[in-house]
Enzyme design. Structure first.
Site, short mmCIF file in Angstrom:
data_model
loop_
_atom_site.label_atom_id
_atom_site.label_comp_id
_atom_site.label_asym_id
_atom_site.label_seq_id
_atom_site.Cartn_x
_atom_site.Cartn_y
_atom_site.Cartn_z
N ASP A 66 4.03 0.91 51.46
CA ASP A 66 4.79 0.25 50.41
C ASP A 66 5.17 1.31 49.39
O ASP A 66 4.30 1.87 48.72
CB ASP A 66 3.93 -0.84 49.76
N SER A 148 24.56 4.05 46.64
CA SER A 148 25.46 2.90 46.71
C SER A 148 26.68 3.19 45.85
O SER A 148 26.60 3.98 44.90
CB SER A 148 24.75 1.65 46.19
N TYR A 165 19.93 -3.49 39.69
CA TYR A 165 20.26 -2.71 40.88
C TYR A 165 21.22 -1.57 40.55
O TYR A 165 20.99 -0.42 40.93
CB TYR A 165 20.87 -3.62 41.95
N LYS A 169 20.58 2.53 40.89
CA LYS A 169 21.36 3.41 41.76
C LYS A 169 22.08 4.50 40.95
O LYS A 169 22.30 5.61 41.47
CB LYS A 169 22.35 2.59 42.58
#
Length: 252
Positions: A66, A148, A165, A169
């Protein structure tokens, strides 16, 4: 890819989507691949792609990890180094999305999960890989961050939020440049690349997300894996710092 034959590649978030596709592509290009994932059995299932090729099956390995847990990461890289040898390629692919607005109440757990996975996971895995990468006598070593297009612009969909998010990124974009400078500072020839795909059809998105994006063009996970192989096979004096790939017809 001949220079990478028999070398060790580590792929995070290897149980599905881009991570799984990268494992497949790297094995098929002659590397020893260790896929890190919480669902180890999903990584092991990739071997079923080569039912009649024992060599490829033996070059794919799975380790439960993890990337939100520093102890898991340290244990994984220590094991990999002892069992298979120094890490030559690291694909920082693990990443998550959580459907919460930044201003929503009681969203702390979701925000921290994104930061811990998308930022700290990259930082800690790269730190551990660097321990052996930096000692390679041939100067081989390549870190590839699966970034991304949201790492370069904040993208909005009607009725949906890119929440934490996009900031996470954007951090990966900055970290890639930091790594380039630190690799130079340590007098290594290690390379680092950020690959920024448009939207990829993977299970990172919930059914609700897919409904919002029903008119959006998608890439396949294999398209990103192909980009990884392209970046790895350029000559040693070439570094692809940023590679952006989008599906034809993408509107943002």
């Amino acid at each position: 890819m001949e220079k990478w034959h028999g070398k060790v590649a580590v792929v995070t978030g290897a149980s599905s989507g881009i991570g799984s596709a990268c494992c497949k592509a790297l094995v098929e290009n002659g590397m020893i691949v260790v896929g890190l994932a919480r669902r180890r059995e999903r990584v092991e299932e990739i071997r079923n792609l080569w039912p009649n090729d024992e060599d490829k099956q033996k070059r794919l390995h799975a380790y439960k990890c993890d990337v939100c847990q520093e102890s898991d990461i340290i244990e994984a890289f220590d094991y990999i180094t002892q069992e298979y040898g120094p890490v030559a390629v690291l694909i920082n692919n693990a990443g998550i999305v959580r459907g919460t607005e930044l201003v929503r109440e009681n969203n702390t757990a979701d925000l921290r999960a994104i930061v811990d996975t998308n930022i700290m996971g990259v930082a800690l895995c790269t730190r551990e890989a660097f321990k052996t990468m930096s000692k390679d006598p041939q100067g081989l070593g390549h870190v590839i961050n699966i970034n991304s297009v949201a790492g370069h612009q904040v993208i909005h969909f009607e009725g949906a939020s890119t929440n934490m998010y996009a900031p996470s990124k954007h951090a990966v974009t900055a970290m890639t440049e930091v790594y380039r400078n630190e690799f130079l500072m340590h007098k290594t020839k290690l390379r680092v690349t950020s690959i920024s795909p448009g939207i990829v059809r993977t299970d990172i998105f919930s059914p609700e997300d897919m409904e919002y994006m029903k008119d959006v063009e998608f890439l396949d996970a294999s398209d990103v894996a192909d980009a990884v192989i392209y970046c790895l096979q350029v000559p040693p004096h070439v570094q692809i710092h940023e590679l952006t790939i989008k599906p034809v017809g993408e509107k943002f």
